[in-house]
Design an enzyme around this catalytic site. Sequence first.
Site, PDB file in Angstrom:
ATOM      1  N   ASP A 141      -8.205  10.277  10.963  1.00 39.56           N
ATOM      2  CA  ASP A 141      -8.102  10.046   9.519  1.00 39.56           C
ATOM      3  C   ASP A 141      -8.830   8.754   9.171  1.00 39.56           C
ATOM      4  O   ASP A 141      -8.271   7.852   8.544  1.00 39.56           O
ATOM      5  CB  ASP A 141      -6.629   9.969   9.122  1.00 39.56           C
ATOM      6  CG  ASP A 141      -6.387  10.329   7.668  1.00 39.56           C
ATOM      7  OD1 ASP A 141      -7.303  10.890   7.039  1.00 39.56           O
ATOM      8  OD2 ASP A 141      -5.287  10.057   7.160  1.00 39.56           O
ATOM      9  N   LYS A 151       6.125   0.402   7.944  1.00 39.96           N
ATOM     10  CA  LYS A 151       5.769   1.647   7.281  1.00 39.96           C
ATOM     11  C   LYS A 151       7.022   2.498   7.129  1.00 39.96           C
ATOM     12  O   LYS A 151       7.752   2.731   8.101  1.00 39.96           O
ATOM     13  CB  LYS A 151       4.717   2.393   8.098  1.00 39.96           C
ATOM     14  CG  LYS A 151       4.187   3.660   7.455  1.00 39.96           C
ATOM     15  CD  LYS A 151       3.034   4.235   8.280  1.00 39.96           C
ATOM     16  CE  LYS A 151       2.447   5.470   7.627  1.00 39.96           C
ATOM     17  NZ  LYS A 151       1.284   6.004   8.401  1.00 39.96           N
ATOM     18  N   ALA A 171       0.866  -1.181   0.000  1.00 41.56           N
ATOM     19  CA  ALA A 171       0.000   0.000   0.000  1.00 41.56           C
ATOM     20  C   ALA A 171       0.898   1.225   0.000  1.00 41.56           C
ATOM     21  O   ALA A 171       1.946   1.236   0.652  1.00 41.56           O
ATOM     22  CB  ALA A 171      -0.929   0.016   1.215  1.00 41.56           C
ATOM     23  N   ALA A 228       0.640   5.561   0.230  1.00 38.89           N
ATOM     24  CA  ALA A 228      -0.186   6.745   0.440  1.00 38.89           C
ATOM     25  C   ALA A 228       0.661   7.990   0.219  1.00 38.89           C
ATOM     26  O   ALA A 228       1.778   7.925  -0.297  1.00 38.89           O
ATOM     27  CB  ALA A 228      -0.800   6.732   1.843  1.00 38.89           C
ATOM     28  N   SER A 229       0.144   9.125   0.637  1.00 34.23           N
ATOM     29  CA  SER A 229       0.787  10.399   0.322  1.00 34.23           C
ATOM     30  C   SER A 229       2.106  10.598   1.046  1.00 34.23           C
ATOM     31  O   SER A 229       3.008  11.251   0.526  1.00 34.23           O
ATOM     32  CB  SER A 229      -0.159  11.553   0.654  1.00 34.23           C
ATOM     33  OG  SER A 229      -0.539  11.494   2.023  1.00 34.23           O
ATOM     34  N   ILE A 230       2.241  10.056   2.245  1.00 35.77           N
ATOM     35  CA  ILE A 230       3.418  10.321   3.060  1.00 35.77           C
ATOM     36  C   ILE A 230       4.320   9.109   3.213  1.00 35.77           C
ATOM     37  O   ILE A 230       5.530   9.240   3.351  1.00 35.77           O
ATOM     38  CB  ILE A 230       2.982  10.848   4.446  1.00 35.77           C
ATOM     39  CG1 ILE A 230       2.415  12.267   4.293  1.00 35.77           C
ATOM     40  CG2 ILE A 230       4.103  10.829   5.455  1.00 35.77           C
ATOM     41  CD1 ILE A 230       1.908  12.875   5.571  1.00 35.77           C
ATOM     42  N   ALA A 231       3.749   7.918   3.159  1.00 37.73           N
ATOM     43  CA  ALA A 231       4.546   6.713   3.393  1.00 37.73           C
ATOM     44  C   ALA A 231       3.949   5.541   2.632  1.00 37.73           C
ATOM     45  O   ALA A 231       2.873   5.644   2.039  1.00 37.73           O
ATOM     46  CB  ALA A 231       4.607   6.412   4.898  1.00 37.73           C
ATOM     47  N   GLN A 232       4.688   4.433   2.643  1.00 42.16           N
ATOM     48  CA  GLN A 232       4.176   3.190   2.069  1.00 42.16           C
ATOM     49  C   GLN A 232       4.437   2.045   3.047  1.00 42.16           C
ATOM     50  O   GLN A 232       5.241   2.168   3.977  1.00 42.16           O
ATOM     51  CB  GLN A 232       4.811   2.893   0.721  1.00 42.16           C
ATOM     52  CG  GLN A 232       6.290   2.607   0.738  1.00 42.16           C
ATOM     53  CD  GLN A 232       6.851   2.460  -0.665  1.00 42.16           C
ATOM     54  OE1 GLN A 232       6.343   3.046  -1.621  1.00 42.16           O
ATOM     55  NE2 GLN A 232       7.918   1.675  -0.816  1.00 42.16           N
ATOM     56  N   VAL A 233       3.739   0.937   2.845  1.00 40.76           N
ATOM     57  CA  VAL A 233       3.763  -0.182   3.790  1.00 40.76           C
ATOM     58  C   VAL A 233       4.286  -1.427   3.093  1.00 40.76           C
ATOM     59  O   VAL A 233       3.923  -1.716   1.942  1.00 40.76           O
ATOM     60  CB  VAL A 233       2.352  -0.436   4.367  1.00 40.76           C
ATOM     61  CG1 VAL A 233       2.372  -1.655   5.287  1.00 40.76           C
ATOM     62  CG2 VAL A 233       1.852   0.789   5.108  1.00 40.76           C
TER      63      VAL A 233
END
Length: 509
Positions: free
Chosen positions: A290, A155, A133, A135-140
């Site tokens: 969020d 993360k 996954a 997202a805007s700030i990080a990935q997993v």
Amino acid sequence: MRGPHNIWRLIQTGATLQRAGAMGIVLNAMDAPPRLRLLARVVGWPLAWLGAEGDPSLPPAARALNALGPAYVKFGQILSTRPDVVGPEVAEQLRVLQDSLPPFSTDIAKVTVAEELGAPVEELFSEFSDPVAAASIAQVHHARRADTGEEVAVKVTRPGIERAFRRDIDAFYFAASVIETLSPASRRLRPSDVVRHFDGVVTGELDLRSEAASADEFAANTGGDAGFRVPKVFWGFSARRVMTLGWADGIPLGDIAAIDAAGIDRRELGERVIQLFLRHALRDGLFHGDMHQGNLKVALDGTLIAYDFGIMGRIDEYTRRVYAEILYGFIRRDYRRVAEVHFEAGYVPHDRSVDDFARALRAVGEPIFGMDASRISMGRLLAYLFDVTERFGMQTRTELILLQRTMVVTEGVARSLDPNINMWQAAKPVVEDYIRQNLGPRAVAHDLARTARVMARFGPRLPGLVEDALIRQSDPPPPQPKPQRVHPVLIALSGAVIALAGVALGAML
């Protein structure tokens, strides 16, 4: 030079929307007048080349916001849960911003993990997947601890994210200052304070140690909540740019078909989303800030799993009581009491009429009751609320911004599960329970007991404090020196001396 830089940034924003083919979609969703659409078409087409190209594989709206940077992506994530506000087409396009953004290289992620945790990835994890996954700030990344074999989620923040975010938020500050300058009526909403609050929240999200602490505290608070779970934090595998949590198996809350295939009651799940948010906000004063579909999963047994704790909201006990009374008043349709609570809390200036404010609140609240939620336009409702707050001189409460935003997002998530859900009916048992616990005789006894504990703690100092206060009160005030009258001639001479000294100093320089 921040002004020219940010003017260029705002021009680039419009150009990027045009280049990605999102300008017309956005204007249609806003139901913009024909003249504005024509102006956007005439002006936007020649300037489109100034915009960022973006990822062609993304839908137009998501492509534009993703190309513009992380702050814009965050804004798009919120709008993706409000199809009744932006329209189903835009909401569907923006949904990919929640956890389906293009990832960065796994090799870069491994370098970040090694730098932050002080050991190569191969020593820490027996398995380390490509991103699951982004997202805007990080990935997993899905991984497995080398020492225990536990499945974990690692993360990792995007490279250079701090600088990219600062560029975006700087433009927001500039836009807020321009709005306040050109529209004095907007100052009551304190746009700069709103941006400052958003800045502080997301800046905290960039430090994953802060997120790990929030997740740990949130898990401790909600450990007894049935049908809800927070993954475990692994502190030894977490740092500023890396955070490791227990792996959470489940169906993403945005995958309606999979939820139906698993036989999970979507109506009950939607009600539980609303009730859990309210319970955490009112009972604990700490809530997930969020709660969009990209941060929620449902296990096969129906348990709701939350993750991504970078944005957490906090409200003090007094504000929680005010908020609960306002909700309770709306639920009971007691608009007079809702108006009184606003005045008692100082939300509305005291020179306004309580009766008039109660009448305006009735016009807002009554359409909600006796009507399916699918027939309520939240866009029109929010527009009317804006008119009411402007008429009564209410100012934006920065401490409630995240709470209000999360409530809107939560309702949008619940409505995606059940389009006919009624937020007020779902909220009623949680709010009533809080009122019984915190605003009745039991609450009075609790407050008195807490006051007594404070008094007992300061008890040994009270006699001395009282004696000092009495002595200061009984002592005569010290004599004040009489002001001496200075002759005007002396004032003139002093001015001349100062002027001559200034001339001499200038000659020497």
